[in-house]
Scaffold this motif. Structure first.
Motif, PDB file in Angstrom:
ATOM      1  N   CYS A 105       0.815  -1.218   0.000  1.00  0.00           N
ATOM      2  CA  CYS A 105       0.000   0.000   0.000  1.00  0.00           C
ATOM      3  C   CYS A 105       0.844   1.262   0.000  1.00  0.00           C
ATOM      4  CB  CYS A 105      -0.872   0.053   1.251  1.00  0.00           C
ATOM      5  SG  CYS A 105      -2.110  -1.231   1.345  1.00  0.00           S
ATOM      6  N   ALA A 106       0.458   2.238  -0.824  1.00  0.00           N
ATOM      7  CA  ALA A 106       0.909   3.611  -0.613  1.00  0.00           C
ATOM      8  C   ALA A 106       0.240   4.080   0.672  1.00  0.00           C
ATOM      9  CB  ALA A 106       0.482   4.485  -1.777  1.00  0.00           C
ATOM     10  N   TRP A 107       0.943   4.870   1.470  1.00  0.00           N
ATOM     11  CA  TRP A 107       0.330   5.271   2.741  1.00  0.00           C
ATOM     12  C   TRP A 107       0.809   6.624   3.209  1.00  0.00           C
ATOM     13  CZ3 TRP A 107       3.096   4.698   7.744  1.00  0.00           C
ATOM     14  CH2 TRP A 107       4.442   4.309   7.599  1.00  0.00           C
ATOM     15  N   ALA A 108      -0.012   7.227   4.072  1.00  0.00           N
ATOM     16  CA  ALA A 108       0.356   8.478   4.728  1.00  0.00           C
ATOM     17  C   ALA A 108       0.019   8.335   6.196  1.00  0.00           C
ATOM     18  CB  ALA A 108      -0.398   9.654   4.121  1.00  0.00           C
ATOM     19  N   PHE A 109       0.691   9.104   7.025  1.00  0.00           N
ATOM     20  CA  PHE A 109       0.596   8.923   8.479  1.00  0.00           C
ATOM     21  C   PHE A 109       0.777  10.261   9.178  1.00  0.00           C
ATOM     22  CE2 PHE A 109       2.978   8.419  12.468  1.00  0.00           C
ATOM     23  CZ  PHE A 109       2.156   7.549  13.173  1.00  0.00           C
ATOM     24  N   ALA A 110       0.048  10.440  10.297  1.00  0.00           N
ATOM     25  CA  ALA A 110       0.280  11.595  11.162  1.00  0.00           C
ATOM     26  C   ALA A 110       0.228  11.106  12.600  1.00  0.00           C
ATOM     27  CB  ALA A 110      -0.788  12.664  10.938  1.00  0.00           C
ATOM     28  N   GLY A 111       1.208  11.478  13.402  1.00  0.00           N
ATOM     29  CA  GLY A 111       1.261  11.013  14.793  1.00  0.00           C
ATOM     30  C   GLY A 111       1.224  12.165  15.766  1.00  0.00           C
ATOM     31  N   THR A 112       1.007  11.844  17.036  1.00  0.00           N
ATOM     32  CA  THR A 112       0.922  12.844  18.088  1.00  0.00           C
ATOM     33  C   THR A 112       2.185  13.703  18.163  1.00  0.00           C
ATOM     34  OG1 THR A 112       0.620  13.187  20.473  1.00  0.00           O
ATOM     35  CG2 THR A 112       1.850  11.238  19.836  1.00  0.00           C
TER      36      THR A 112
ATOM     37  N   ALA B 235      -0.991  15.784   0.563  1.00  0.00           N
ATOM     38  CA  ALA B 235      -2.325  16.271   0.930  1.00  0.00           C
ATOM     39  C   ALA B 235      -2.717  15.915   2.366  1.00  0.00           C
ATOM     40  CB  ALA B 235      -3.363  15.697  -0.035  1.00  0.00           C
ATOM     41  N   PHE B 236      -2.147  14.827   2.914  1.00  0.00           N
ATOM     42  CA  PHE B 236      -2.639  14.282   4.174  1.00  0.00           C
ATOM     43  C   PHE B 236      -2.552  15.242   5.367  1.00  0.00           C
ATOM     44  CE2 PHE B 236      -2.722  10.900   7.577  1.00  0.00           C
ATOM     45  CZ  PHE B 236      -4.023  10.496   7.334  1.00  0.00           C
ATOM     46  N   PRO B 237      -1.427  15.958   5.569  1.00  0.00           N
ATOM     47  CA  PRO B 237      -1.370  16.854   6.733  1.00  0.00           C
ATOM     48  C   PRO B 237      -2.495  17.878   6.748  1.00  0.00           C
ATOM     49  CG  PRO B 237       0.816  16.556   5.807  1.00  0.00           C
ATOM     50  CD  PRO B 237      -0.154  15.926   4.839  1.00  0.00           C
ATOM     51  N   GLY B 238      -2.838  18.431   5.603  1.00  0.00           N
ATOM     52  CA  GLY B 238      -3.922  19.409   5.532  1.00  0.00           C
ATOM     53  C   GLY B 238      -5.267  18.776   5.874  1.00  0.00           C
TER      54      GLY B 238
ATOM     55  N   ALA C 258      -5.376  18.180   9.571  1.00  0.00           N
ATOM     56  CA  ALA C 258      -5.563  19.453  10.288  1.00  0.00           C
ATOM     57  C   ALA C 258      -7.022  19.878  10.283  1.00  0.00           C
ATOM     58  CB  ALA C 258      -4.687  20.541   9.659  1.00  0.00           C
ATOM     59  N   ARG C 259      -7.708  19.646   9.154  1.00  0.00           N
ATOM     60  CA  ARG C 259      -9.102  20.092   9.025  1.00  0.00           C
ATOM     61  C   ARG C 259     -10.110  19.085   9.573  1.00  0.00           C
ATOM     62  NH1 ARG C 259      -6.773  21.769   4.137  1.00  0.00           N
ATOM     63  NH2 ARG C 259      -7.471  19.877   3.070  1.00  0.00           N
ATOM     64  N   THR C 260      -9.660  17.874   9.938  1.00  0.00           N
ATOM     65  CA  THR C 260     -10.630  16.853  10.380  1.00  0.00           C
ATOM     66  C   THR C 260     -10.250  16.309  11.765  1.00  0.00           C
ATOM     67  OG1 THR C 260      -9.385  15.153   9.180  1.00  0.00           O
ATOM     68  CG2 THR C 260     -11.199  16.223   8.017  1.00  0.00           C
ATOM     69  N   PHE C 261      -9.339  15.355  11.775  1.00  0.00           N
ATOM     70  CA  PHE C 261      -8.937  14.682  13.015  1.00  0.00           C
ATOM     71  C   PHE C 261      -8.417  15.676  14.048  1.00  0.00           C
ATOM     72  CE2 PHE C 261      -5.646  11.776  15.043  1.00  0.00           C
ATOM     73  CZ  PHE C 261      -6.557  10.933  15.660  1.00  0.00           C
ATOM     74  N   ASN C 262      -7.557  16.603  13.634  1.00  0.00           N
ATOM     75  CA  ASN C 262      -6.987  17.578  14.571  1.00  0.00           C
ATOM     76  C   ASN C 262      -7.944  18.714  14.901  1.00  0.00           C
ATOM     77  OD1 ASN C 262      -4.657  16.182  14.884  1.00  0.00           O
ATOM     78  ND2 ASN C 262      -3.385  17.514  13.595  1.00  0.00           N
ATOM     79  N   ALA C 263      -9.109  18.754  14.263  1.00  0.00           N
ATOM     80  CA  ALA C 263     -10.106  19.779  14.578  1.00  0.00           C
ATOM     81  C   ALA C 263     -11.112  19.276  15.614  1.00  0.00           C
ATOM     82  CB  ALA C 263     -10.813  20.251  13.315  1.00  0.00           C
ATOM     83  N   VAL C 264     -10.896  18.055  16.097  1.00  0.00           N
ATOM     84  CA  VAL C 264     -11.682  17.556  17.228  1.00  0.00           C
ATOM     85  C   VAL C 264     -10.889  17.913  18.480  1.00  0.00           C
ATOM     86  CG1 VAL C 264     -12.656  15.550  18.372  1.00  0.00           C
ATOM     87  CG2 VAL C 264     -12.464  15.594  15.893  1.00  0.00           C
ATOM     88  N   THR C 265     -11.545  18.559  19.440  1.00  0.00           N
ATOM     89  CA  THR C 265     -10.725  19.025  20.547  1.00  0.00           C
ATOM     90  C   THR C 265     -10.889  18.242  21.826  1.00  0.00           C
ATOM     91  OG1 THR C 265     -12.305  20.563  21.379  1.00  0.00           O
ATOM     92  CG2 THR C 265     -10.794  21.346  19.675  1.00  0.00           C
ATOM     93  N   VAL C 266     -11.520  17.116  21.791  1.00  0.00           N
ATOM     94  CA  VAL C 266     -11.579  16.291  23.003  1.00  0.00           C
ATOM     95  C   VAL C 266     -11.547  17.215  24.213  1.00  0.00           C
ATOM     96  CG1 VAL C 266     -10.649  14.192  24.057  1.00  0.00           C
ATOM     97  CG2 VAL C 266     -10.306  14.608  21.644  1.00  0.00           C
ATOM     98  N   ASP C 267     -10.477  17.178  25.017  1.00  0.00           N
ATOM     99  CA  ASP C 267     -10.409  18.045  26.188  1.00  0.00           C
ATOM    100  C   ASP C 267      -9.152  18.898  26.171  1.00  0.00           C
ATOM    101  OD1 ASP C 267      -8.633  16.099  26.484  1.00  0.00           O
ATOM    102  OD2 ASP C 267      -9.603  15.115  28.159  1.00  0.00           O
ATOM    103  N   GLY C 268      -8.582  19.103  24.984  1.00  0.00           N
ATOM    104  CA  GLY C 268      -7.371  19.899  24.898  1.00  0.00           C
ATOM    105  C   GLY C 268      -6.131  19.088  25.200  1.00  0.00           C
ATOM    106  N   ASP C 269      -6.320  17.837  25.563  1.00  0.00           N
ATOM    107  CA  ASP C 269      -5.200  16.985  25.925  1.00  0.00           C
ATOM    108  C   ASP C 269      -4.768  16.132  24.746  1.00  0.00           C
ATOM    109  OD1 ASP C 269      -4.894  17.883  28.495  1.00  0.00           O
ATOM    110  OD2 ASP C 269      -6.311  16.456  29.334  1.00  0.00           O
TER     111      ASP C 269
ATOM    112  N   ALA D  38      -3.920   7.431   9.859  1.00  0.00           N
ATOM    113  CA  ALA D  38      -3.207   6.831   8.722  1.00  0.00           C
ATOM    114  C   ALA D  38      -4.191   6.487   7.613  1.00  0.00           C
ATOM    115  CB  ALA D  38      -2.465   5.563   9.169  1.00  0.00           C
ATOM    116  N   VAL D  39      -3.697   6.524   6.382  1.00  0.00           N
ATOM    117  CA  VAL D  39      -4.501   6.070   5.245  1.00  0.00           C
ATOM    118  C   VAL D  39      -3.644   5.083   4.449  1.00  0.00           C
ATOM    119  CG1 VAL D  39      -3.840   8.171   3.993  1.00  0.00           C
ATOM    120  CG2 VAL D  39      -5.716   6.762   3.139  1.00  0.00           C
ATOM    121  N   LEU D  40      -4.260   3.953   4.055  1.00  0.00           N
ATOM    122  CA  LEU D  40      -3.567   2.922   3.279  1.00  0.00           C
ATOM    123  C   LEU D  40      -4.311   2.739   1.953  1.00  0.00           C
ATOM    124  CD1 LEU D  40      -2.773   2.282   6.326  1.00  0.00           C
ATOM    125  CD2 LEU D  40      -2.459  -0.078   5.568  1.00  0.00           C
ATOM    126  N   ALA D  41      -3.582   2.846   0.847  1.00  0.00           N
ATOM    127  CA  ALA D  41      -4.186   2.733  -0.481  1.00  0.00           C
ATOM    128  C   ALA D  41      -3.526   1.581  -1.226  1.00  0.00           C
ATOM    129  CB  ALA D  41      -4.001   4.042  -1.246  1.00  0.00           C
TER     130      ALA D  41
END
Lengths: 391, 391
Positions: A42-49, A205-208, A211-222, A230-233
């Protein structure tokens, strides 16, 4: 909250299979060890904490990501986060990947891992390794067992799907209980597609999108020690229009992000903040996120209080540029502030907030960029859930 | 919480007098307009909010600060924050300073202002101006009336004093209810001294003192539109050893910071986090503050739960460098984590947390810098206070 679509018959895209089992890592005896395997690299992209106490799985995935080689599998355990566990934790994480790789007859470096659960405890390696040996026996098409096995305090599995014009599909799943998590380390979002996507374009494209989806959820700021997306294609469905694919991927990730926010501990409402008129997308997102994480605004949403003063405070502390002479705030579509307090029917607006989703619109009056973030209300119930944990 | 010293007879240092009155700005009819006046021009230092929606008073004080001329008076109103009020708000703020300056026969640029209260509303200028005219009639030595008149949701006035070896004194006062404030814009800390201090040295030291005291109180993570700290030195008691003075000033500011944290809405415990072994003081303070602001850790403190996993998470997201192999955490003096979970008597530690102040010690294991921050527990009561406000 809102009725979720029925995903009981959802399958993974072509060429992907998944397995889930109860390996005895969770005390509850629920499924806790799972994997998704691809027949093709798979081609893949990843973002971690960004946490400085990132877990072993995040650190290793990041190294594999830098290598850039194709992936064959993702392995997940729930119950123990394997975070703050030092060199022993790093070895355990590698052994876990290696065990699955051996049974699948692929390279260890073709398997990424994700652990979620209690911080600071070591994995029960005997159970993980014997589980890994039998996991491939369970491989099948269904998406729901995998989505269920990655949960910790989530009250329901989270799945989303997009179908492209050439028949290729994107299936995404996520975990994370939108609010405070007792030690649970914390959010995952995974997307799998049989569309053929060039890895360089995907990674660009993945970081953007994150940023607009997963990182726009603010849980409790923690920010948790284990957060990852991650996305696997695997390309099994052939060539796809890149723009169409990326738009669909973002919609899947956005759907999952909203599901995470809506499933907050003690939450009764999804909080959506849409910011326009910002100097940049980053500033729009910062302003929206700061509103969604504010205990002050979250409490107001719980009480169905159209408290725009708290929005102005949160926007101000976000660091986003604001033109106070042009600043506008609406609640549930009703303008309440425009360079000064407006007259509005407070009782009617409050009544309109007593629903599943409360939306604030904020125009910063500076530029043309926009952004959106999601959170949930803050309830007394959530304090008691989290105050009474463990001891 | 802990019994505060009796400040009913506390006076301002030599050459300072204060006045307070009820001008009708607060709906409650409590005192809401006040000032401190110095017989001599004061060397001064100032720190204002970093909010991009900073109030008119903060913006004007910052301009005067850049000018560097000596100060003669500080004027404060409570009830209306005069924030997000645009050019009209800026004019009102100037008129307020000008009104007091005229009666005192000093220059308008020798008077700084501070407004606290509801955001987004204009000051009732008729009441402010007629109040300013009569305010100097009330001037006297006592500190308590001024400390009381600057309060909004505070449950008690906050005062602290230090006496230097040459007889000079530092008297400080602050306002701010340590937790969420319904629209209240928010924290002030003022210190007055008759010690003679060179303005350049004072201004050089002040940002560090503010970072370690006022800015180490984390309220709810929300930076208000009106936050400010200032120190005024009129020199009436003559020359003072600079190091002795700065140490005493820091202890006064620290005392006030702890009083603010302890007076949180719905709070039953002061939360203190001491970080050692950091790469820099800034990182130590960031780690300590992130712990104190975490709803997760605050809930655990409310429930008397020695939940070190939440400390590790918060430290990780703070961005501070951590060596997980050397990381140590103690609760109320009992080691609970040292590169891994330790065995400890959880019931006994929980029992020891059921008191006025809960202290976490965290050693990041990286360097030699340290820092301390203060917050309070998160209670169900505070959610209901803030959910049910206004409508």
């Amino acid at each position: 909250m809102t009725g979720a679509p029925d995903f009981s018959r959802l399958t993974f895209p072509q060429g992907f299979r998944a397995a889930a089992m109860a390996a005895g890592i969770k005390q509850s005896g629920n499924p806790d060890l799972s994997c998704v395997v691809s027949d093709h690299g798979c081609a893949w992209a990843f973002a971690g904490t960004r946490s400085t106490t990132a877990a072993a799985c995040v650190t290793r995935n990041r190294e594999l990501y830098a290598g850039g080689a194709p992936l064959r599998a993702l392995m997940v355990n729930a119950g123990v986060a394997n975070a703050a566990t030092g060199q022993k934790g790093a070895r355990d994480n590698l052994d876990m990947a290696d065990a699955l790789a051996s049974v699948l007859a692929v390279g260890e470096q073709e398997v990424i891992t994700a652990s979620t659960g209690i911080i600071g405890h070591l994995l029960p390696m005997d159970r993980v390794l014997s589980g890994a040996e039998h996991l491939p026996e369970e491989l099948g098409d269904a998406a729901l067992p995998f989505a269920a096995a990655i949960m910790t305090t989530d009250t329901r599995p989270k799945l989303a799907q997009a179908v492209l014009s050439n028949g290729a599909r994107i299936v995404g799943t996520a975990k994370g209980s939108g609010m405070i998590h007792p030690d649970m380390a914390t959010m995952f979002a995974f997307a799998f597609t049989d569309a053929a996507v060039e890895q360089t374009a995907l990674r660009e494209a993945f970081p953007g999108i994150v940023a607009r989806t997963f990182n726009a959820v603010t849980v409790d700021g923690d920010t948790s020690t284990n957060d990852m997306a991650a996305v696997l294609a695997n390309g099994a469905a052939g060539e796809t229009d890149l723009t169409e694919f990326l738009t669909a991927l973002e919609s899947v990730m956005r759907d999952l992000a909203r599901q995470i926010a809506a499933d907050g501990e003690g939450a009764s409402r999804l909080l959506t903040v849409r910011v326009t008129g910002a100097a940049s997308e980053a500033e729009a997102l910062a302003a929206a996120r700061t509103c969604c994480v504010s205990p002050l605004l979250k409490s107001a949403v719980h009480g169905a209080d159209p408290n725009w003063g708290r929005v102005i405070m949160a926007v101000g502390r976000s660091g986003a540029q604001v033109d106070v002479e042009k600043l506008k705030v609406s609640v549930q579509g009703v303008p309440v502030f425009a360079a000064g307090p407006l007259n509005y029917d407070a009782a009617a607006v409050s009544q309109s907030m007593k629903t599943d989703e409360v939306v604030f619109d904020v125009d910063l009056g500076v530029g043309t960029a926009q952004g959106e973030a999601w959170g949930c209300d803050l309830s007394a119930e959530y304090v008691s859930i989290n105050a009474d944990y463990t001891t």
